[in-house]
Design a protein around this motif. Structure first.
Motif, PDB file in Angstrom:
ATOM      1  N   SER A 633       1.003  -1.147   0.119  1.00 34.55           N
ATOM      2  CA  SER A 633       0.114   0.017   0.066  1.00 34.55           C
ATOM      3  C   SER A 633       0.817   1.352  -0.010  1.00 34.55           C
ATOM      4  CB  SER A 633      -0.868  -0.093   1.251  1.00 34.55           C
ATOM      5  OG  SER A 633      -0.182  -0.104   2.521  1.00 34.55           O
ATOM      6  N   ASP A 634       2.044   1.009   0.405  1.00 36.08           N
ATOM      7  CA  ASP A 634       3.083   2.446   0.412  1.00 36.08           C
ATOM      8  C   ASP A 634       3.327   2.712  -0.945  1.00 36.08           C
ATOM      9  OD1 ASP A 634       3.408   1.961   3.169  1.00 36.08           O
ATOM     10  OD2 ASP A 634       4.795   0.743   2.966  1.00 36.08           O
ATOM     11  N   PRO A 635       3.350   4.082  -1.172  1.00 37.91           N
ATOM     12  CA  PRO A 635       3.974   4.649  -2.498  1.00 37.91           C
ATOM     13  C   PRO A 635       5.128   4.095  -2.962  1.00 37.91           C
ATOM     14  CG  PRO A 635       2.980   6.304  -1.066  1.00 37.91           C
ATOM     15  CD  PRO A 635       3.224   5.204  -0.378  1.00 37.91           C
ATOM     16  N   LEU A 636       5.315   3.685  -4.308  1.00 40.40           N
ATOM     17  CA  LEU A 636       6.631   3.086  -4.552  1.00 40.40           C
ATOM     18  C   LEU A 636       6.997   3.696  -5.861  1.00 40.40           C
ATOM     19  CD1 LEU A 636       5.523  -0.778  -4.447  1.00 40.40           C
ATOM     20  CD2 LEU A 636       6.952   0.503  -2.723  1.00 40.40           C
ATOM     21  N   TYR A 637       8.160   3.853  -6.001  1.00 44.18           N
ATOM     22  CA  TYR A 637       9.018   4.727  -7.343  1.00 44.18           C
ATOM     23  C   TYR A 637      10.061   3.788  -7.796  1.00 44.18           C
ATOM     24  CZ  TYR A 637       6.545   8.348  -5.031  1.00 44.18           C
ATOM     25  OH  TYR A 637       5.526   9.405  -4.410  1.00 44.18           O
ATOM     26  N   ILE A 638      10.306   4.026  -9.135  1.00 38.49           N
ATOM     27  CA  ILE A 638      11.247   3.135  -9.833  1.00 38.49           C
ATOM     28  C   ILE A 638      12.191   4.136 -10.423  1.00 38.49           C
ATOM     29  CG2 ILE A 638       9.923   3.120 -11.914  1.00 38.49           C
ATOM     30  CD1 ILE A 638      11.137   0.059 -12.197  1.00 38.49           C
ATOM     31  N   LEU A 639      13.634   4.023 -10.511  1.00 40.67           N
ATOM     32  CA  LEU A 639      14.457   4.666 -11.068  1.00 40.67           C
ATOM     33  C   LEU A 639      14.327   4.693 -12.734  1.00 40.67           C
ATOM     34  CD1 LEU A 639      17.400   6.275 -10.946  1.00 40.67           C
ATOM     35  CD2 LEU A 639      18.343   3.961 -11.578  1.00 40.67           C
ATOM     36  N   ASP A 640      14.516   6.144 -13.180  1.00 41.01           N
ATOM     37  CA  ASP A 640      14.326   6.361 -14.932  1.00 41.01           C
ATOM     38  C   ASP A 640      15.580   7.061 -14.705  1.00 41.01           C
ATOM     39  OD1 ASP A 640      13.682   6.887 -17.094  1.00 41.01           O
ATOM     40  OD2 ASP A 640      12.551   8.711 -16.832  1.00 41.01           O
ATOM     41  N   GLN A 641      16.566   6.418 -15.206  1.00 42.45           N
ATOM     42  CA  GLN A 641      18.152   6.663 -15.544  1.00 42.45           C
ATOM     43  C   GLN A 641      18.139   7.530 -16.605  1.00 42.45           C
ATOM     44  OE1 GLN A 641      20.863   3.856 -14.804  1.00 42.45           O
ATOM     45  NE2 GLN A 641      22.789   5.226 -15.234  1.00 42.45           N
ATOM     46  N   ALA A 642      17.289   7.376 -17.770  1.00 49.16           N
ATOM     47  CA  ALA A 642      17.410   8.137 -18.828  1.00 49.16           C
ATOM     48  C   ALA A 642      16.740   9.394 -18.649  1.00 49.16           C
ATOM     49  CB  ALA A 642      16.798   7.285 -20.056  1.00 49.16           C
TER      50      ALA A 642
END
Length: 664
Positions: A633-642
């Motif tokens: 349920s926690d907000p999640l984020y992913i790396l966008d290196q570009a």
């Protein structure tokens, strides 16, 4: 009568079947043991030959400089190095490194010996040679380098890296291999920890190093660039100085150690303390690494493909020194290209490929091409190859042998999977352990310590049970520790393991031995995980993130990503009221202060961090919970290196990641 003869065999059949899983591999174990003993004997004979030819320097044969000079005498025209369109024979490598040695000796203020001119690079003699007097460096006002001083190399994988490394060895100076991604605090820490007196850097790194130059100058370092540069004053072109020197050999006594356990090299390895630690590499370890490719079954006519960083043990000590050990040819790549790999192999008639598991995964994910057929590669040697990738690699590119190994930069134990059993990192047969002794002991993951019995001794594991890999410390297998404070080696040595007074090296790795004697890597203890072939210390990443004023708490750990080797970094974050999450600033923080492999691939925003009863962060539980947005349920984020930021990890992006359509 026949029935009477068969009866004892039938009675013994259950026992034979029980022993068969181990004994069926006896021939392979015996063959490798014989090879290992021959290798040890050859290395010992090499050292004794040098001692006989130069009684004043009995340990000369243990030096890297001596081996290069020997090869330049024995097979001068044989190609040692291929880099792009450039090719260098062993004789040319010797001359190039002699020039580099003389440039460093000039910086040392070395005056030479008048009686050295008559001493040539005869077989077994080492790098004895002329003794032209050299003055101290002119123009920059720098004090001479002290004998035995440390010179740090911040260079990509290229021929110049090797000539300077070999030249430093010939000049009796220590080398420190600095990871090329380090900048700011971690870079300065590395230089201080190994006591560097000078730094040689690549011109292409100068722009990114510009903010560090004042601090580097304040440390009193000699600053050299490996090539012409016009950006900064006070940085001399070392290659120009090297090219101005003559290429005659320098006296062998300069490179001869007083003891085989003297430190000749520093290689930085990430530890649980956070910042990289400078592992001490001895002349003995360099000598032992000369036997690496011989143990793998390679020979002097092989062509070895090496696309690993030279600041790693796998690239420098195993790849380059291992190649010198057998007198073979190495194709050196500054950067690995999966699309160009098979074309290179065809072009240079490559027979041996040194890998880390990630490189093999890149290759099997490439679309088929004509160059991958009809190649000459017969042996792939390395570590970290997952069983699924292993199977795909052999099925697609075979027939070839995969030889998986295990070892640590600072360790005193290594394993070889010489049988080809997929997924295994080695064997634990009694024959192998006679040559390379080690043990697996029971380990308590809750306390982070080995189990002890009522007598205070450790307990060996049973087949199938994960255990901590430890190896006895001896004169033949020492542990030299790290440069700096003794506390850096805390926990690396275990005492009273099996009997009072014994000392074992603690690898910090959990392995499993099955009932057939095969070893399998299980996990790493502590807070360090591996990603993209690099060790990532969670404390180092957490310290960088905690410098952000909007973060109150940070918990960094590694998570398993399907289809990827190792574990990807994930950071659980708690905001400091009344701040909000600034993803742009967070990305700038990690990209500025951490090497790319250490950047967290995932973020998890929480109200508070889970802790144990002793208020330690719950890393194991967090890692098991993973990063599935449908399960958390926690907000999640992913790396966008570009894009230079972090993006919300939506179910669509999660699905794309699992399908291999989204790169991290």
């Amino acid at each position: 009568m026949a029935t009477l003869l068969l009866l004892p065999l039938l009675l013994l059949l259950p026992l034979l079947l029980r022993l068969w899983p181990q004994w069926r591999w006896l021939a392979a174990d015996l063959a490798f043991t014989v090879r290992a003993l021959r290798c040890k004997r050859a290395l010992r004979a090499r050292a004794l030959a040098a001692a006989a030819n130069d009684p004043q320097s009995p340990e000369a044969g243990c030096s890297l400089a001596w081996r290069l000079a020997q090869l330049a005498y024995q097979r001068p025209a044989h190609t040692f190095l291929i880099h792009g369109a450039r090719r260098f024979s062993y004789a040319e490598a010797e001359r190039q490194s002699n020039r580099a040695a003389r440039a460093f000796l000039r910086a040392r203020g070395w005056e030479g010996d008048s009686g050295d001119d008559s001493r040539g690079a005869r077989e077994g003699e080492g790098t004895a040679g002329s003794g032209e007097a050299r003055a101290t460096r002119e123009g920059d006002g720098a004090a001479p380098l002290a004998p035995g001083a440390t010179v740090a190399l911040l260079l990509p994988a290229c021929p110049e890296f090797l000539w300077l490394w070999f030249g430093l060895a010939k000049a009796g100076l220590r080398t420190a291999f600095v990871p090329t991604a380090l900048r700011r605090g971690p870079l300065l820490h590395c230089l201080r920890s190994c006591g560097a007196s000078a730094l040689v850097l690549a011109p292409e790194f100068l722009e990114s190093l510009e903010p560090d130059l004042p601090a580097l100058r304040a440390m009193g370092l000699h600053l050299w660039a490996a090539g012409p540069e016009t950006h900064s004053a006070g940085i001399n072109d070392l290659l120009a100085e090297v090219s101005a020197e003559v290429d005659g050999p320098v006296p062998g006594y300069l490179s001869a150690p007083q003891s085989v356990t003297d430190t000749c090299l520093y290689i930085f390895t990430s530890g649980t303390t956070g910042l990289p630690k400078a592992a001490r590499i001895s002349h003995l370890k360099v000598l032992q690494c000369q036997g690496f490719y011989q143990l793998c079954g390679a020979h002097q006519e092989d062509v070895i493909y090496l696309a690993l960083p030279l600041y790693h043990m796998s690239g420098s000590l195993l790849g380059i020194v291992g190649c010198l050990g057998i007198g073979a040819t190495v194709v050196l790549k500054s950067k690995f290209s999966a699309g160009q790999f098979w074309e290179d192999c065809q072009k240079h008639r490559v027979t041996v490929f040194q890998y880390i598991g990630e490189l093999c995964r890149y290759l099997v994910n490439q679309p088929p091409n004509q160059a991958e057929r009809g190649h000459k590669v017969r042996l792939a040697v390395g570590s970290g190859l997952r069983p699924d990738t292993w199977e795909r690699f052999v099925r697609r590119f075979g027939p070839l042998q995969v030889l998986e190994t295990y070892g640590l930069t600072e360790g005193n134990v290594a394993t070889f999977n010489y049988t080809g059993r997929r997924g295994a990192v080695g064997r634990a047969s009694w024959l192998y352990k006679h040559v390379f002794p080690f043990s697996l002991i029971r380990y308590d993951v809750t306390t982070g310590e080995p189990f002890r019995d009522t007598r205070g001794h450790c307990v060996a594991t049973s087949p199938g049970e994960p255990g901590l890999l430890v190896a006895p410390v001896s004169q033949q297998s020492p542990f030299l520790g790290y440069a700096g404070e003794p506390e850096l080696a805390q926990g690396k040595l275990l005492k009273n393991v099996f009997r009072p007074g014994d000392v074992f090296f603690n690898t910090g790795d959990l392995l499993v031995c099955d009932d057939q004697g095969f070893l399998y890597f299980h996990d790493r203890t502590g807070d360090t995980f591996r990603w993209k072939g690099e060790n990532v210390a969670t404390t180092e990443v957490a310290e960088a993130l905690e410098a952000l004023d909007f973060l109150q708490e940070v918990n960094v750990y590694g998570v398993t990503v399907p289809g990827h080797e190792g574990r990807a970094g994930m950071a659980a974050l708690v905001l400091r009221p009344p701040h909000s999450l600034d993803l742009v600033q967070l990305y700038a923080c990690v990209s500025e202060n951490l090497p790319p492999y250490a950047w967290p691939r995932f973020l998890r925003l929480q109200e508070s961090l889970a802790t144990t009863e002793t208020f330690k962060q719950q890393k194991v539980r967090m890692a098991k919970e993973g990063f599935d947005p449908s399960a958390l349920s926690d907000p999640l984020y992913i790396l966008d290196q570009a894009g230079g930021t972090y993006l919300p990890l939506t179910p669509a992006r999660y699905t794309a990641l699992l399908a291999g359509d989204l790169r991290i």
